[in-house]
Write an enzyme that holds these catalytic residues in place. Structure first.
Site, PDB file in Angstrom:
ATOM      1  N   HIS A 223       0.809  -1.216   0.000  1.00 57.86           N
ATOM      2  CA  HIS A 223       0.000   0.000   0.000  1.00 57.86           C
ATOM      3  C   HIS A 223       0.842   1.265   0.000  1.00 57.86           C
ATOM      4  O   HIS A 223       2.034   1.237   0.332  1.00 57.86           O
ATOM      5  CB  HIS A 223      -0.925   0.015   1.225  1.00 57.86           C
ATOM      6  CG  HIS A 223      -0.190   0.157   2.520  1.00 57.86           C
ATOM      7  ND1 HIS A 223       0.235  -0.923   3.269  1.00 57.86           N
ATOM      8  CD2 HIS A 223       0.203   1.270   3.216  1.00 57.86           C
ATOM      9  CE1 HIS A 223       0.850  -0.496   4.354  1.00 57.86           C
ATOM     10  NE2 HIS A 223       0.853   0.830   4.349  1.00 57.86           N
TER      11      HIS A 223
ATOM     12  N   HIS B 282       5.438   6.333  -0.728  1.00 58.08           N
ATOM     13  CA  HIS B 282       6.252   5.136  -0.899  1.00 58.08           C
ATOM     14  C   HIS B 282       5.424   3.873  -0.678  1.00 58.08           C
ATOM     15  O   HIS B 282       4.321   3.915  -0.130  1.00 58.08           O
ATOM     16  CB  HIS B 282       7.428   5.153   0.077  1.00 58.08           C
ATOM     17  CG  HIS B 282       7.004   5.189   1.514  1.00 58.08           C
ATOM     18  ND1 HIS B 282       6.844   6.366   2.213  1.00 58.08           N
ATOM     19  CD2 HIS B 282       6.680   4.199   2.381  1.00 58.08           C
ATOM     20  CE1 HIS B 282       6.446   6.090   3.446  1.00 58.08           C
ATOM     21  NE2 HIS B 282       6.336   4.776   3.580  1.00 58.08           N
TER      22      HIS B 282
END
Length: 310
Positions: free
Chosen positions: A130, A252
């Site tokens: 995620h 990220h």
């Protein structure tokens, strides 16, 4: 319940050979494998059904979680909340990510860093990855539904459409408490700056309920914060803000974690990892996930609530 492990002494050599049953078993296995390969992929909502792990203790016991400590203590009436974009890599994509982690482990082989993969569970099951749109925060029971309605309405009004993300560099970052370090793929700024747009919506909605933002400095408390803490729905105008900061360097995807931070020499080693296979990787996102406790709501971009599982 732990899996039963049979000793090496309990092998087929202790029993007489049964060629007929063995043949039938192999035939059945081959048939099942062929059938499985022809099945369509599971729907995305399937992964929401088993997104929460089973609680094995009511207290924080790091020994049950590889030494990790709970950032948010479990308190009755509190709902740990997280907003994020989810990615479930394909078989080919998973192979690329596994190669990156293997190189990372090789580069850190001479250090005291124990890299723990986030690609698979302890039992070998593939895990979703995620991009976070919020910190791990806590909402009270009376805030849970009003917040979800506020966030959903703001997301629908934003008209943020589905988009792709490209990730091509590996870094090591720590959490806010510096109790864990994560090996992450940095995400490039996508078309229409949709990551920053979604982050802005998330931060503004959470601020209305007295929660800290992700990446931004904490918002100044105001009168609306008090009204949100009472559990009332936020007015739609309260989550609108014309100015938006650029946090593109912060987004990220975490691939692994460790309890020990890397030294400058370790970082130099990680920087030498070959990431050329990542160049063709495009990660699609078509919905935002809102996890409140063990309940996950998928909110498709520009449409509405796709489904809810608890």
């Amino acid at each position: 319940m732990a899996l039963v492990q049979y000793s090496d002494s309990e092998s087929e050599e202790d029993s007489p050979p049964r060629p007929i049953k063995k043949h039938r078993s192999e035939t059945t296995s081959a048939s099942a494998s062929a059938s499985a390969s022809s099945l369509p992929p599971l729907p995305k909502s399937f992964h929401d059904l088993y997104a929460s792990s089973t609680r094995v203790s009511v207290k924080d016991d790091p020994s049950l979680h590889g030494g990790r400590k709970r950032v948010i203590p479990h308190i009755e009436g509190n709902w740990p909340t997280h907003l994020y974009l989810e990615w479930f890599p394909s078989k080919e994509e998973l192979a690329i990510l596994s190669d990156v982690l293997s190189q990372c482990e090789d580069k850190l082989a001479n250090s005291n860093i124990d890299v723990q993969s986030l690609l698979r569970s302890d039992l070998g099951a593939q895990l979703p990855l995620h991009i976070s749109l919020s910190r791990p925060v806590v909402l009270r029971t009376e805030q849970k539904q009003p917040f979800l309605e506020t966030f959903t309405a703001a997301l629908q009004e934003s008209n943020v459409s589905a988009f792709d993300v490209v990730a091509d560099s590996l870094h090591c970052v720590s959490n806010y408490e510096q109790t864990r370090w994560f090996y992450v793929l940095r995400a490039r700024k996508p078309e229409h700056d949709n990551l920053n747009r979604l982050l802005g919506i998330s931060n503004r909605c959470l601020a209305l309920y007295g929660q800290p933002p992700l990446y931004e400095p904490p918002h100044e408390p105001g009168a609306e914060r008090e009204s949100r803490s009472s559990g009332k729905s936020a007015p739609k105008s309260a989550v609108k803000q014309p100015q938006m900061r650029d946090y593109s360097e912060c987004f990220h995807i975490s691939l692994a974690w460790s309890l020990t931070g890397p030294s400058p020499e370790d970082r130099d080693q990680v920087a030498e990892i070959d990431l050329r296979r990542l160049s063709g990787l495009r990660i699609p996102f078509d919905c935002v996930k809102a996890k409140l406790g063990n309940q996950i709501t998928s909110i498709p971009l520009s449409t509405g609530i796709l489904g809810q599982r608890s």
